[in-house]
Scaffold this active site. Sequence first.
Site, PDB file in Angstrom:
ATOM      1  N   ASP A  10     -42.432 -45.068   3.312  1.00  0.00           N
ATOM      2  CA  ASP A  10     -42.942 -44.875   4.676  1.00  0.00           C
ATOM      3  C   ASP A  10     -43.066 -43.369   4.871  1.00  0.00           C
ATOM      4  O   ASP A  10     -42.614 -42.576   4.036  1.00  0.00           O
ATOM      5  CB  ASP A  10     -41.945 -45.475   5.692  1.00  0.00           C
ATOM      6  CG  ASP A  10     -42.395 -45.264   7.145  1.00  0.00           C
ATOM      7  OD1 ASP A  10     -43.600 -45.362   7.427  1.00  0.00           O
ATOM      8  OD2 ASP A  10     -41.529 -44.992   8.010  1.00  0.00           O
ATOM      9  N   SER A  11     -43.633 -42.981   5.996  1.00  0.00           N
ATOM     10  CA  SER A  11     -43.699 -41.554   6.325  1.00  0.00           C
ATOM     11  C   SER A  11     -42.314 -41.004   6.654  1.00  0.00           C
ATOM     12  O   SER A  11     -42.123 -39.794   6.692  1.00  0.00           O
ATOM     13  CB  SER A  11     -44.615 -41.361   7.527  1.00  0.00           C
ATOM     14  OG  SER A  11     -44.150 -42.160   8.606  1.00  0.00           O
ATOM     15  N   CYS A  73     -45.227 -49.149   6.092  1.00  0.00           N
ATOM     16  CA  CYS A  73     -45.859 -48.354   7.147  1.00  0.00           C
ATOM     17  C   CYS A  73     -47.181 -49.026   7.500  1.00  0.00           C
ATOM     18  O   CYS A  73     -48.059 -49.167   6.651  1.00  0.00           O
ATOM     19  CB  CYS A  73     -46.104 -46.936   6.637  1.00  0.00           C
ATOM     20  SG  CYS A  73     -47.083 -45.937   7.773  1.00  0.00           S
ATOM     21  N   GLU A 151     -36.885 -40.613  14.166  1.00  0.00           N
ATOM     22  CA  GLU A 151     -36.635 -39.704  13.030  1.00  0.00           C
ATOM     23  C   GLU A 151     -35.403 -38.840  13.274  1.00  0.00           C
ATOM     24  O   GLU A 151     -34.762 -38.373  12.350  1.00  0.00           O
ATOM     25  CB  GLU A 151     -37.847 -38.785  12.809  1.00  0.00           C
ATOM     26  CG  GLU A 151     -39.012 -39.447  12.119  1.00  0.00           C
ATOM     27  CD  GLU A 151     -38.705 -39.885  10.700  1.00  0.00           C
ATOM     28  OE1 GLU A 151     -38.229 -39.049   9.924  1.00  0.00           O
ATOM     29  OE2 GLU A 151     -38.936 -41.057  10.383  1.00  0.00           O
ATOM     30  N   CYS A 183     -45.435 -50.716  14.144  1.00  0.00           N
ATOM     31  CA  CYS A 183     -44.945 -49.472  13.541  1.00  0.00           C
ATOM     32  C   CYS A 183     -43.516 -49.746  13.106  1.00  0.00           C
ATOM     33  O   CYS A 183     -42.711 -50.280  13.883  1.00  0.00           O
ATOM     34  CB  CYS A 183     -44.966 -48.331  14.560  1.00  0.00           C
ATOM     35  SG  CYS A 183     -44.147 -46.829  13.953  1.00  0.00           S
ATOM     36  N   HIS A 185     -41.063 -47.934  12.668  1.00  0.00           N
ATOM     37  CA  HIS A 185     -39.993 -47.203  13.356  1.00  0.00           C
ATOM     38  C   HIS A 185     -39.487 -47.986  14.584  1.00  0.00           C
ATOM     39  O   HIS A 185     -38.349 -47.804  15.018  1.00  0.00           O
ATOM     40  CB  HIS A 185     -40.496 -45.840  13.848  1.00  0.00           C
ATOM     41  CG  HIS A 185     -40.590 -44.791  12.769  1.00  0.00           C
ATOM     42  ND1 HIS A 185     -41.573 -44.795  11.814  1.00  0.00           N
ATOM     43  CD2 HIS A 185     -39.817 -43.708  12.507  1.00  0.00           C
ATOM     44  CE1 HIS A 185     -41.408 -43.746  11.015  1.00  0.00           C
ATOM     45  NE2 HIS A 185     -40.354 -43.081  11.401  1.00  0.00           N
TER      46      HIS A 185
HETATM   47  N1  DGL Z   1     -43.806 -46.040  10.431  1.00  0.00           N
HETATM   48  C1  DGL Z   1     -45.216 -45.803  10.534  1.00  0.00           C
HETATM   49  C2  DGL Z   1     -45.972 -47.104  10.790  1.00  0.00           C
HETATM   50  O1  DGL Z   1     -45.463 -48.153  10.583  1.00  0.00           O
HETATM   51  C3  DGL Z   1     -45.643 -44.855  11.591  1.00  0.00           C
HETATM   52  C4  DGL Z   1     -45.030 -43.494  11.699  1.00  0.00           C
HETATM   53  C5  DGL Z   1     -46.016 -42.381  11.520  1.00  0.00           C
HETATM   54  O2  DGL Z   1     -46.919 -42.183  12.361  1.00  0.00           O
HETATM   55  O3  DGL Z   1     -45.884 -41.694  10.525  1.00  0.00           O
HETATM   56  O4  DGL Z   1     -47.090 -47.110  11.190  1.00  0.00           O
END
Ligand code: DGL
Length: 262
Positions: A10-11, A73, A151, A183, A185
């Site tokens: 993931d990011s 992600c 984060e 998302c 997160h």
């Molecule tokens: N966790 C990422 C997602 O599921 C989003 C976070 C980001 O924008 O980097 O889309």
Amino acid sequence: MDNRPIGIFDSGVGGLSVLREVQKLLPNESIIYLADQANIPYGNKTESQLRKIISKDIEFLEGKDVKIVIIACNTATVYALDFLRSKFNIPIMGVVPVVKTLANKTKSGRVAVFSTPATAKSQYLINLINKFAPNTQVYTVGSSGLEHLVEQGKTNGEEINKAVKKALLPLLTKNVDSIALGCTHYPFLNAQMKKVLGSKVRIYDSGSAIARRTRQVLENENSLSNRHGKDYFFTTADPDKFKKVAEKLLGYGVDRVYKARL
Ligand code: DGL
């Protein structure tokens, strides 16, 4: 049988909401987790930027000899999955909002997908809705900034409550009864979202669905592992910071976090 690890990326720390579901369902599998925190947020990148960045994520995991990659992600999946599958030979799974579940579960016929702005306006999501929820009223809401709070390991308290309320505001008058989190997160903000939306709104994330799909693919390919080895965590940014936040979000100690150079 294949005892090589599963690669998840993931990011940032969001993909840990997927990792914990994979660990729950597939306890024999070892995992290599990559957080590309040097490039977060993915949600504000263009498609061509995302393809370039994510190709490097996958090359990194391939270099660690993983047997399958899970894109934990939504943003990365909706903009790059098809491209990546044509570029790499390794099996690649991607997490997307559970639109079909929304359509099946809703009683009122009014639902929402809550995601990053990039995912909210993606053609991929529009196609998912047209395919799986053609007769359901689906509101898409994109929000930026919540991932940044997660984060930092912030999942409750006044600041989070305010931010979640503001992000969900467009939905409060729509009388939806179900929301899919688009998302990875956001599952860490579940309790706060429940507070804002009330107990009548059901919240669905994609973690368990992608874990089940992964099990199915590994079963079909006879590639399940029969013993858990070691899990490894990598970040492209600060390992100490990742470790601290990951431990808070997962609720257990993480052995060591390594710096990844992509
Ligand atoms: N966790 C990422 C997602 O599921 C989003 C976070 C980001 O924008 O980097 O889309």
